[in-house]
Design a protein around this motif. Structure first.
Motif, PDB file in Angstrom:
ATOM      1  N   TYR A  45       0.801  -1.127  -0.017  1.00 50.19           N
ATOM      2  CA  TYR A  45      -0.030  -0.008   0.075  1.00 50.19           C
ATOM      3  C   TYR A  45       0.846   1.185  -0.034  1.00 50.19           C
ATOM      4  O   TYR A  45       0.352   2.442   0.349  1.00 50.19           O
ATOM      5  N   ALA A  46       2.011   1.230  -0.315  1.00 47.51           N
ATOM      6  CA  ALA A  46       3.056   2.197  -0.334  1.00 47.51           C
ATOM      7  C   ALA A  46       4.113   2.164  -1.369  1.00 47.51           C
ATOM      8  O   ALA A  46       5.194   1.968  -1.238  1.00 47.51           O
ATOM      9  N   PRO A  47       3.439   2.025  -2.831  1.00 42.41           N
ATOM     10  CA  PRO A  47       4.121   1.484  -3.968  1.00 42.41           C
ATOM     11  C   PRO A  47       5.246   2.503  -4.139  1.00 42.41           C
ATOM     12  O   PRO A  47       6.280   2.214  -4.821  1.00 42.41           O
ATOM     13  N   GLY A  48       5.233   3.799  -3.697  1.00 44.47           N
ATOM     14  CA  GLY A  48       6.369   4.869  -4.095  1.00 44.47           C
ATOM     15  C   GLY A  48       7.488   4.815  -3.002  1.00 44.47           C
ATOM     16  O   GLY A  48       8.294   5.845  -3.288  1.00 44.47           O
ATOM     17  N   SER A  49       7.287   4.106  -2.049  1.00 43.61           N
ATOM     18  CA  SER A  49       8.178   4.036  -1.068  1.00 43.61           C
ATOM     19  C   SER A  49       9.481   3.130  -1.245  1.00 43.61           C
ATOM     20  O   SER A  49       9.361   2.138  -1.640  1.00 43.61           O
ATOM     21  N   ASP A  50      10.773   3.641  -0.727  1.00 44.66           N
ATOM     22  CA  ASP A  50      11.752   2.733  -0.845  1.00 44.66           C
ATOM     23  C   ASP A  50      11.844   2.110   0.796  1.00 44.66           C
ATOM     24  O   ASP A  50      10.900   2.724   1.577  1.00 44.66           O
ATOM     25  N   TRP A  51      12.332   1.248   1.010  1.00 51.00           N
ATOM     26  CA  TRP A  51      12.572   0.749   2.501  1.00 51.00           C
ATOM     27  C   TRP A  51      13.842  -0.100   2.710  1.00 51.00           C
ATOM     28  O   TRP A  51      14.351  -0.615   1.803  1.00 51.00           O
ATOM     29  N   ARG A  52      13.884  -0.321   3.943  1.00 47.42           N
ATOM     30  CA  ARG A  52      14.847  -1.465   4.472  1.00 47.42           C
ATOM     31  C   ARG A  52      14.266  -1.979   5.309  1.00 47.42           C
ATOM     32  O   ARG A  52      13.600  -1.546   6.408  1.00 47.42           O
ATOM     33  N   ILE A  53      14.442  -3.437   5.784  1.00 48.18           N
ATOM     34  CA  ILE A  53      14.183  -4.330   6.632  1.00 48.18           C
ATOM     35  C   ILE A  53      15.380  -4.701   7.377  1.00 48.18           C
ATOM     36  O   ILE A  53      16.188  -5.378   6.883  1.00 48.18           O
ATOM     37  N   ILE A  54      15.840  -4.247   8.881  1.00 42.65           N
ATOM     38  CA  ILE A  54      16.784  -4.577   9.407  1.00 42.65           C
ATOM     39  C   ILE A  54      16.542  -5.697  10.608  1.00 42.65           C
ATOM     40  O   ILE A  54      15.858  -5.276  11.208  1.00 42.65           O
ATOM     41  N   HIS A  55      17.255  -6.801  10.344  1.00 38.98           N
ATOM     42  CA  HIS A  55      17.240  -7.752  11.471  1.00 38.98           C
ATOM     43  C   HIS A  55      18.191  -7.650  12.366  1.00 38.98           C
ATOM     44  O   HIS A  55      19.409  -7.488  11.966  1.00 38.98           O
TER      45      HIS A  55
END
Length: 255
Positions: A45-55
């Motif tokens: 639902y946020a197609p324009g957003s970049d992202w990072r998932i940090i474990h």
């Protein structure tokens, strides 16, 4: 670092980038997969957003399915390198045990038996016949054969920290008074009291795990998302979108 640092309430992620920081997994593949499904549904639902998932580390030990956790993380990072995996003390402890069969080290005494079981190895199975040290030596040989090279490569590839926006991510915490880019490896994966008890602000908000808390702990200078997932059945994460910050929690079976 003094009160001139950044306060949690004022901290922001990078513009246009969503951040998710997931706490200690400890063999709970079920909860990790559920967290990723939830995050993926948010990102749809946020197609324009970049992202990072940090474990934040501690993928192995104590919980029932360390092998599947590592398989999952390997495939997740291969699919998209914006999935970032940091090292925890238990991950380093597994590498150290695979290199040398220490009978009274971190791995054997704090959940490595369960990790070995996830690879089909009974680490202490012969202890009543041979004694602990010899049984572990035999179990060590079996585990070395059972752990895929890809898992060792994965554990060796883990980095110690990451920085995005006003947030610094690591497994355990930092040494107060030491610049973030000069932190000691042992502190980043082991520190507790000197970090937890520090009253002042840091140059960035520290997001960490390592020390279990009943629910995610949000302080002015740090956020702890280790909610003892392997036992409590709750895996927590910090979600950041600009100045908006939320705690996510996936619930599953408690042991």
């Amino acid at each position: 670092m003094t009160e001139t640092g950044i306060h949690y309430l004022d901290a922001r992620g990078p513009d246009g980038m969503r951040l998710y920081a997931i706490g200690d997994v400890h063999g709970r593949h079920d909860l990790l997969a559920a967290m990723h499904r939830h995050i993926e549904s948010e990102l749809e639902y946020a197609p324009g957003s970049d992202w990072r998932i940090i474990h934040l580390g501690d993928y192995v030990d104590r919980g029932p399915d360390s092998r599947s956790v590592i398989d999952f993380l390997i495939e997740t990072r291969k699919r998209d390198p914006r999935n970032i995996m940091l090292a925890g003390n238990h991950d380093i402890g597994m590498l150290e045990f695979l290199a040398e069969a220490e009978p009274d080290g971190l791995f054997v005494n704090y959940g490595g038996v369960q990790t070995a079981q996830s690879y089909g190895v009974d680490l202490l199975g012969d202890a009543h016949w041979y004694g602990k040290a010899q049984a572990i030596a035999r179990g060590h040989m079996a585990l070395v054969k059972a752990v895929p090279h890809s898992h060792i490569d994965f554990l060796q590839s883990l980095t110690l920290s990451a920085t995005f926006g006003d947030f610094f991510f690591c497994h355990a915490g930092i040494r107060p008074g030491v610049p973030l880019d000069r932190q000691n490896q042992q502190d980043l994966i082991w520190i507790r009291d000197a970090f937890h008890d520090h009253p002042g602000l840091f140059s960035k908000v520290i997001v960490h795990g390592h020390t279990p808390v009943p629910e995610a702990e949000v302080k002015a200078n740090r956020v702890n998302v280790d909610t003892l997932a392997w036992k409590s059945g709750t895996l927590s994460a910090l979600a950041v979108n600009g100045g908006d910050k939320r705690i996510l929690a996936m619930q599953g079976k408690a042991f």
